[in-house]
Design an enzyme around this catalytic site. Sequence first.
Site, PDB file in Angstrom:
ATOM      1  CE  LYS A  99      11.200  19.080 -11.201  1.00 41.35           C
ATOM      2  NZ  LYS A  99       9.973  19.551 -11.844  1.00 41.35           N
ATOM      3  CB  SER A 142      12.603  22.191 -15.557  1.00 40.51           C
ATOM      4  OG  SER A 142      11.809  23.358 -15.680  1.00 40.51           O
ATOM      5  CG  HIS A 150      -1.696  -1.239   1.426  1.00 46.30           C
ATOM      6  ND1 HIS A 150      -2.953  -1.466   0.907  1.00 46.30           N
ATOM      7  CD2 HIS A 150      -1.346  -2.377   2.075  1.00 46.30           C
ATOM      8  CE1 HIS A 150      -3.352  -2.683   1.247  1.00 46.30           C
ATOM      9  NE2 HIS A 150      -2.387  -3.263   1.944  1.00 46.30           N
ATOM     10  CD  GLU A 175       8.096  11.957 -15.409  1.00 43.32           C
ATOM     11  OE1 GLU A 175       7.293  12.728 -15.946  1.00 43.32           O
ATOM     12  OE2 GLU A 175       9.129  12.348 -14.832  1.00 43.32           O
TER      13      GLU A 175
END
Length: 457
Positions: free
Chosen positions: A280, A274, A153, A287
Amino acid sequence: MWTGRFEQPTDELVRSYSESVSFDWRLYRHDVAGSIAHAAALRHADLITADEERQIAEGLRGIEQEIGAGKFEFRPELEDVHMNIEAELTRRIGTAGAKLHTARSRNDQIALDLRLYLRDEIAAIRQLLRRLQGALVELAKRHPDVVMPGYTHLQRAQPVLFGHHLLAYVEMLDRDRERLADAARRMDVLPLGSGAIAGSTIVLDRPLVARLLGFSRVSENSMDAVSDRDFACEFLSAAALIGVHLSRLSEDIVLWSTSEFHFLQLSDAFTTGSSLMPQKKNPDVAELTRGKTGRLFGNLMSVLTTLKGLPMTYNRDLQEDKEAVFDSVDTIKAALAVNAAMLGDARVDDVSMASAAGDPLLLATDLADYLVLKGVPFRQAHEIVGKLVALSGRTGVPFDRLSLEDFRAASPVIESDVHALFDVRRSLAARTATGAPAPANVAGRIRHWESDFGRDA
Ligand code: ARG
């Protein structure tokens, strides 16, 4: 190709709507191989001369080479890869070329080409799966002692070896390899000779063609052979499951590379920045892999849906299988290659992992087991430990530093050896059942995989 019966040329809209050569040109090598084997069968049946067979084979190889070199001009008005190659062959060698399509239809031809294509691609994908398995095993091997919290979980559950977590994916990818091999076995049937639907009055030596093309069997029902694409669905389904596995790995990588987890650092070469926020470093590869899984599912759904309402046998709808298959092949191959390279280049932050794995609550189940070994029924032990966890939460005293009095107030069977329980290495070493993450087990599994990989070579 069918001017005999027609008085009007095909409408331009229909041409562009129905052409497939813009994508099925990719089957050219397999189309040529199939045609060369078919020519051998024609020769065997004395339908063409040895010289005609040679002209056909040489002509086809020349065309194959030109396509490979990007010098061949495909003509969309000739619809598909089959007609483009055949028309060009006949333009080059004349009569012999015009004999090639004897006792053959594009219906059995495409069923053949797609099988040959998938057979090759499955072999390539199985290799790439190996490469990713290798990268995971290598990463596990380089960090034999790194402990991390295992999650259920997405809540900290019990300690595991980092290697154990990685090797879970190696098992999944191995089943993926098996699924592909299994699909390839069922695909290993020559459909050529089924003709358009009902074979041909001109009977060719199908076992000969099967041998030449490396198939172990010939199809037993011509209608089945030209109309089903279950083999494509099996491939797409195996690809979708590979996607599921890669997507879950990606999600781990995304989480692990956050500041919150800080378990894994991807190299600059495999991350992106970024355009706005200078700090970043984004895990775009992970992804994208997670995202591309959607199209793998879509491709499977697309072909299943295409097939479901088709009357027997061949229908042009079947042409819609190709782009889905090509896209899944390309997507899976790219994802496997980039993820293997990315993992090979990743740095593990064992300090963060150790600190997360130092959470004493990961050993709450160990305390319950301790009580069980002292004769407390498990359900009671669970309750007792739950109360101690609550006490720790209420008082702010870490679970492993609760006093012996506190422990004994919860259960008198607890003795002074309880504090020795809170040692993550001890906890891991005790997990010796097959499949559990004792370091000796994990090391054994690493050796197993390494010798398994060695067998491929
Ligand atoms: N391009 C077609 C396909 O992909 C090849 C078979 C065409 N057969 C036909 N009778 N139109 O399915």
